[in-house]
Design an enzyme around this catalytic site. Structure first.
Site, PDB file in Angstrom:
ATOM      1  N   LYS A  30       0.847  -1.191   0.000  1.00 45.46           N
ATOM      2  CA  LYS A  30       0.000   0.000   0.000  1.00 45.46           C
ATOM      3  C   LYS A  30       0.876   1.233   0.000  1.00 45.46           C
ATOM      4  O   LYS A  30       2.008   1.199   0.499  1.00 45.46           O
ATOM      5  CB  LYS A  30      -0.888   0.035   1.246  1.00 45.46           C
ATOM      6  CG  LYS A  30      -2.114   0.907   1.095  1.00 45.46           C
ATOM      7  CD  LYS A  30      -3.252   0.141   0.448  1.00 45.46           C
ATOM      8  CE  LYS A  30      -4.463   0.981   0.194  1.00 45.46           C
ATOM      9  NZ  LYS A  30      -5.604   0.120  -0.205  1.00 45.46           N
ATOM     10  N   GLY A  79     -18.371   3.942  -3.419  1.00 44.73           N
ATOM     11  CA  GLY A  79     -19.750   4.214  -3.017  1.00 44.73           C
ATOM     12  C   GLY A  79     -20.657   4.657  -4.154  1.00 44.73           C
ATOM     13  O   GLY A  79     -21.814   4.244  -4.244  1.00 44.73           O
TER      14      GLY A  79
HETATM   15  N1  GLU Z   1      -7.211   0.210  -3.753  1.00 43.13           N
HETATM   16  C1  GLU Z   1      -7.947  -0.994  -4.020  1.00 43.13           C
HETATM   17  C2  GLU Z   1      -8.008  -1.857  -2.790  1.00 43.13           C
HETATM   18  O1  GLU Z   1      -7.845  -1.408  -1.669  1.00 43.13           O
HETATM   19  C3  GLU Z   1      -7.387  -1.721  -5.232  1.00 43.13           C
HETATM   20  C4  GLU Z   1      -5.981  -2.149  -5.102  1.00 43.13           C
HETATM   21  C5  GLU Z   1      -5.380  -2.678  -6.399  1.00 43.13           C
HETATM   22  O2  GLU Z   1      -6.072  -2.730  -7.386  1.00 43.13           O
HETATM   23  O3  GLU Z   1      -4.205  -3.022  -6.361  1.00 43.13           O
HETATM   24  O4  GLU Z   1      -8.299  -3.020  -2.859  1.00 43.13           O
END
Ligand code: GLU
Length: 421
Positions: free
Chosen positions: A106, A223
């Site tokens: 992340k 949302g």
């Molecule tokens: N941000 C999205 C999640 O929390 C997608 C993450 C991604 O596609 O790598 O799952």
């Protein structure tokens, strides 16, 4: 005792609970309690007025035993390293539960994107990628959109990375615009996946979605589409919706088109006419069959879990329900479906995007949705089967704990196979 709201502590507590129940090997447990790598960068950004401002950015690779790191990037004024760590852990469980060949990661930048113009936003996004350099890549760690980031930002980032390595590399990032290697169906994939989960849950509970009432907290990437898809696919009625400034409630239903129009005029969802104004907190306790937290973490806590009236909580946000609240909802017989099951549609379609970029394929939206449905339905069944397995051994566990057991077991097995313990 006051509930601990530190998301990273929460993620560790959730893991500890699952580890105890599943009797996880102590060495695997120790590795899984901490991220593999945490990068903190300072990004100097040229501003429109000629000045230079510095921003702090993070990228955490939590675990890559099952494949390269995968997870979004958030732009948020309150971003901090512990939140990013927690979110990277949740990505690890998310990709594992979906059984796609990724680990978890992340990223985040402390900034208020609403106060930046496009010029500054582009400089910041490119600066972040330059600062991360070769620590990301299609076989290392693959970012994507999240809170307040979007396809345009992904496009700048992919372009910057391609410049850096000296060749076109669309597989480094997902959630891109279609023109440069994005996938059909990616924009609404998080909401779509959530709706497949809701459909399966309704089947299990013998609940008719057609006449049900839904309340949605949040009107962003997840949302907004959840509103559109829920009403068009299931015929359900959305009775309450909110954004960061507050919400609106009308027991007879809210009109999607009018709401979007009102929001586009710039006033937020509260500028929608013909509904009662409510706060974000009130939204969670309105009279609805399903509530969908689709904003940020720590929304349903020990303070309000006993006031929830819905039969189903569909966690479309990351980390909206604290462990104490999870316990309360479970005791009250409310089906709380965990985030890393419900919102996995985004990363599953990101996986499809990455496969298409690497393999040079182009799939239709229909192909994408069908494949997504297969994976999400399988994940839902895996969680419910795990819950039943423990129940038949006389142990009652919540869907979240069941989902943890499925996901953690897969990561632990991958680490074992690699000889990490
Ligand atoms: N941000 C999205 C999640 O929390 C997608 C993450 C991604 O596609 O790598 O799952």
């Amino acid at each position: 005792m006051i509930e601990d709201m530190n998301p990273f502590k929460i993620s560790q507590n959730e893991l500890d609970l699952a580890a105890e129940i599943m009797n996880l090997d102590k060495k695997a447990h120790a590795i899984l309690r901490e991220p593999k790598r945490t990068i903190i960068v300072t990004i100097p950004v040229k501003m429109r007025d000629g000045s230079v401002q510095t921003f702090t950015g993070f990228r955490v690779l939590y675990n890559d035993a099952r494949g390269p790191g995968k997870g979004g990037i958030r732009y948020h004024p309150l971003e901090n390293v512990d939140t990013v760590k927690a979110l990277s852990a949740w990505m690890t469980w998310k990709t594992s539960l979906a059984n796609i060949p990724f680990g978890g990661a992340k990223g985040g930048i402390i900034c208020d994107p609403k106060k930046l113009n496009d010029f500054e936003l582009e400089n910041l996004s490119r600066g972040y990628i330059r600062a991360l350099g070769r620590t990301i890549g299609p076989k290392i760690d693959i970012p994507a959109p999240d809170v307040y980031t979007n396809p345009q930002i992904m496009a700048w980032m992919m372009d910057e990375y391609s410049e850096l390595v000296g060749y076109d590399e669309p597989g480094v990032i997902t959630g891109k615009p279609l023109e440069i290697g994005g996938s059909e169906g990616r924009f609404d994939s998080t909401a779509m996946g959530g709706m497949y989960v809701l459909r399966e849950a309704a089947k299990m509970l013998k609940m008719d979605l057609k006449d049900s009432k839904i309340a949605i907290q949040g009107f962003g990437n997840a949302g907004k589409f959840a509103f559109e898809i829920a009403t068009s696919l299931s015929g359900a009625k959305v009775v309450a919706v909110s954004d960061s400034a507050g919400g609106v409630y009308n027991p007879d239903g809210i009109d999607y088109k009018k709401l979007v129009e009102a929001k586009e005029k710039g006033g937020g969802v509260q500028s929608y006419e013909g509904a009662e104004k409510i706060s974000n907190e009130q939204l969670l306790t309105v009279d609805a069959d399903v509530i969908i937290p689709a904003a940020i973490e720590n929304q349903i806590t020990s303070q309000n879990a006993d006031k929830i009236k819905a039969k189903v909580v569909l966690e479309l946000a990351n980390g909206p329900v604290t462990p104490d609240a999870d316990r309360i909802l479970f005791e009250r017989g409310i089906l709380d479906l965990p985030d890393f099951l419900v919102n996995s549609g985004g990363v599953v379609v990101s996986y499809f995007e990455w496969v298409q970029d690497i393999g040079g394929y182009y799939w239709t939206q229909d192909d994408v949705y069908k494949k997504l449905d297969t994976i999400i339905t399988r994940s839902f069944n895996d969680v419910m089967a795990m819950q039943k397995k423990y129940e038949s051994d006389g142990k009652r566990i919540s869907p979240r704990t069941a989902a943890y057991i499925v996901a953690v077991d897969r990561v632990a097995k991958a680490m074992k196979a690699r000889g990490w313990y």
